[in-house]
Design a protein around this motif. Structure first.
Motif, PDB file in Angstrom:
ATOM      1  N   PRO A 199       2.446   1.602  -6.864  1.00  0.00           N
ATOM      2  CA  PRO A 199       1.206   3.238  -7.241  1.00  0.00           C
ATOM      3  C   PRO A 199      -0.221   2.928  -7.363  1.00  0.00           C
ATOM      4  N   ARG A 200      -1.163   4.153  -7.214  1.00  0.00           N
ATOM      5  CA  ARG A 200      -2.186   3.933  -6.842  1.00  0.00           C
ATOM      6  C   ARG A 200      -3.087   4.462  -8.098  1.00  0.00           C
ATOM      7  N   SER A 201      -4.552   3.639  -8.728  1.00  0.00           N
ATOM      8  CA  SER A 201      -4.670   3.888  -9.272  1.00  0.00           C
ATOM      9  C   SER A 201      -6.197   4.654  -9.607  1.00  0.00           C
ATOM     10  N   ARG A 236       1.156  -1.114  -0.116  1.00  0.00           N
ATOM     11  CA  ARG A 236       0.048   0.239  -0.117  1.00  0.00           C
ATOM     12  C   ARG A 236       0.678   1.104   0.220  1.00  0.00           C
ATOM     13  N   LYS A 237       1.615   1.501   0.706  1.00  0.00           N
ATOM     14  CA  LYS A 237       2.603   2.238   0.914  1.00  0.00           C
ATOM     15  C   LYS A 237       3.772   2.155  -0.497  1.00  0.00           C
TER      16      LYS A 237
END
Length: 83
Positions: free
Chosen positions: A81-83, A77-78
């Motif tokens: 990359p988040r979408s 999570r850290k």
């Protein structure tokens, strides 16, 4: 060197690593979501999964497996990359 001796070394090493990680966070030497803390916990958890499986201690194996999963999730999570 017997397998039992090696398994015991893995168990003790995992236990010491858990305590080290906890001490580092408690003394504010690292953060709870840091690579150092989570990495130590993941390695400790894997060692203790091996140890507790050898003892057929499945409840403790489950606890340590979830501990490892939480560490991996936290790092993912850290750093992913988040979408």
């Amino acid at each position: 060197m017997s397998n039992n001796f090696i398994i015991n070394i893995l168990g003790w090493t995992g236990s010491i690593l858990y305590l080290l990680a906890y001490a580092l966070v408690s003394m504010k030497k690292t953060e709870g979501d840091s690579l150092l803390y989570q990495g130590i916990n993941i390695v400790a958890g894997v060692l203790l999964v091996i140890y507790t499986l050898s003892l057929n201690a499945y409840a403790t194996t489950g606890l340590n497996a979830v501990w490892v999963a939480i560490g991996l999730f936290t790092l993912g999570r850290k750093w992913l990359p988040r979408s």
